[in-house]
Design a protein around this motif. Sequence first.
Motif, mmCIF file in Angstrom:
data_model
loop_
_atom_site.group_PDB
_atom_site.id
_atom_site.type_symbol
_atom_site.label_atom_id
_atom_site.label_comp_id
_atom_site.label_asym_id
_atom_site.label_seq_id
_atom_site.Cartn_x
_atom_site.Cartn_y
_atom_site.Cartn_z
ATOM 1 N N GLN A 130 0.832 -1.209 0.000
ATOM 2 C CA GLN A 130 0.000 0.000 0.000
ATOM 3 C C GLN A 130 0.865 1.258 0.000
ATOM 4 O O GLN A 130 0.549 2.235 -0.690
ATOM 5 C CB GLN A 130 -0.938 0.015 1.217
ATOM 6 C CG GLN A 130 -1.947 -1.093 1.236
ATOM 7 C CD GLN A 130 -1.397 -2.392 1.839
ATOM 8 O OE1 GLN A 130 -0.269 -2.472 2.317
ATOM 9 N NE2 GLN A 130 -2.205 -3.430 1.794
ATOM 10 N N GLU A 131 1.955 1.253 0.772
ATOM 11 C CA GLU A 131 2.856 2.405 0.794
ATOM 12 C C GLU A 131 3.511 2.601 -0.567
ATOM 13 O O GLU A 131 3.597 3.715 -1.067
ATOM 14 C CB GLU A 131 3.931 2.220 1.867
ATOM 15 C CG GLU A 131 3.412 2.334 3.278
ATOM 16 C CD GLU A 131 4.424 1.918 4.317
ATOM 17 O OE1 GLU A 131 4.277 2.353 5.468
ATOM 18 O OE2 GLU A 131 5.374 1.156 3.999
ATOM 19 N N LEU A 134 0.973 4.027 -3.100
ATOM 20 C CA LEU A 134 0.679 5.444 -2.872
ATOM 21 C C LEU A 134 1.893 6.304 -3.192
ATOM 22 O O LEU A 134 1.761 7.400 -3.760
ATOM 23 C CB LEU A 134 0.209 5.682 -1.434
ATOM 24 C CG LEU A 134 -0.378 7.058 -1.162
ATOM 25 C CD1 LEU A 134 -1.515 7.397 -2.116
ATOM 26 C CD2 LEU A 134 -0.861 7.157 0.272
ATOM 27 N N GLU A 169 1.922 6.799 -6.800
ATOM 28 C CA GLU A 169 0.894 7.782 -7.176
ATOM 29 C C GLU A 169 1.380 9.204 -6.898
ATOM 30 O O GLU A 169 1.167 10.118 -7.708
ATOM 31 C CB GLU A 169 -0.396 7.497 -6.406
ATOM 32 C CG GLU A 169 -1.556 8.330 -6.850
ATOM 33 C CD GLU A 169 -2.863 7.952 -6.170
ATOM 34 O OE1 GLU A 169 -3.801 8.769 -6.246
ATOM 35 O OE2 GLU A 169 -2.966 6.869 -5.566
ATOM 36 N N LEU A 218 -7.530 12.124 -1.285
ATOM 37 C CA LEU A 218 -7.237 10.893 -0.546
ATOM 38 C C LEU A 218 -8.338 10.533 0.438
ATOM 39 O O LEU A 218 -8.927 11.409 1.061
ATOM 40 C CB LEU A 218 -5.925 11.039 0.219
ATOM 41 C CG LEU A 218 -4.698 11.375 -0.618
ATOM 42 C CD1 LEU A 218 -3.489 11.557 0.276
ATOM 43 C CD2 LEU A 218 -4.451 10.310 -1.667
ATOM 44 N N ASP A 251 -8.035 6.076 4.815
ATOM 45 C CA ASP A 251 -6.994 5.046 4.882
ATOM 46 C C ASP A 251 -5.724 5.508 4.173
ATOM 47 O O ASP A 251 -4.610 5.235 4.630
ATOM 48 C CB ASP A 251 -7.489 3.723 4.307
ATOM 49 C CG ASP A 251 -8.009 3.840 2.883
ATOM 50 O OD1 ASP A 251 -8.456 4.932 2.490
ATOM 51 O OD2 ASP A 251 -7.965 2.831 2.154
ATOM 52 N N GLU A 252 -5.874 6.254 3.083
ATOM 53 C CA GLU A 252 -4.712 6.775 2.373
ATOM 54 C C GLU A 252 -4.023 7.885 3.165
ATOM 55 O O GLU A 252 -2.799 8.015 3.102
ATOM 56 C CB GLU A 252 -5.117 7.278 0.991
ATOM 57 C CG GLU A 252 -5.560 6.168 0.058
ATOM 58 C CD GLU A 252 -6.166 6.688 -1.213
ATOM 59 O OE1 GLU A 252 -5.787 6.172 -2.278
ATOM 60 O OE2 GLU A 252 -7.027 7.595 -1.159
#
Length: 88
Positions: free
Chosen positions: A10-11, A14, A17, A33, A36-37
């Motif tokens: 997930q890190e 992101l 991104e 965002l 959760d982000e």
Amino acid sequence: MKPLLQLTPQERALLEEVRLSDEDHGGLDLDELGEDEIEIVTRLLDRGLVEATSEFGEAPDGEEDEREAGGRGGRVRMTARGVEALRR
């Protein structure tokens, strides 16, 4: 030698991104965002992989309205450490 910087999937996603948004238009808007982000971005900030910049005060009109409406009003941008983490 420095230990390798471990990123969760997930890190990493992101951070990718943020990198793309940084190249395209100067960073990723925090208003885009989800909660959760935001937690993930906070971890990235704490680790020095991204930096936060404020948008308030930079645009001529409307920023006060956005801030009063509850907008986060900032962006995250890549740091050199973040770029290095993505290379590994």
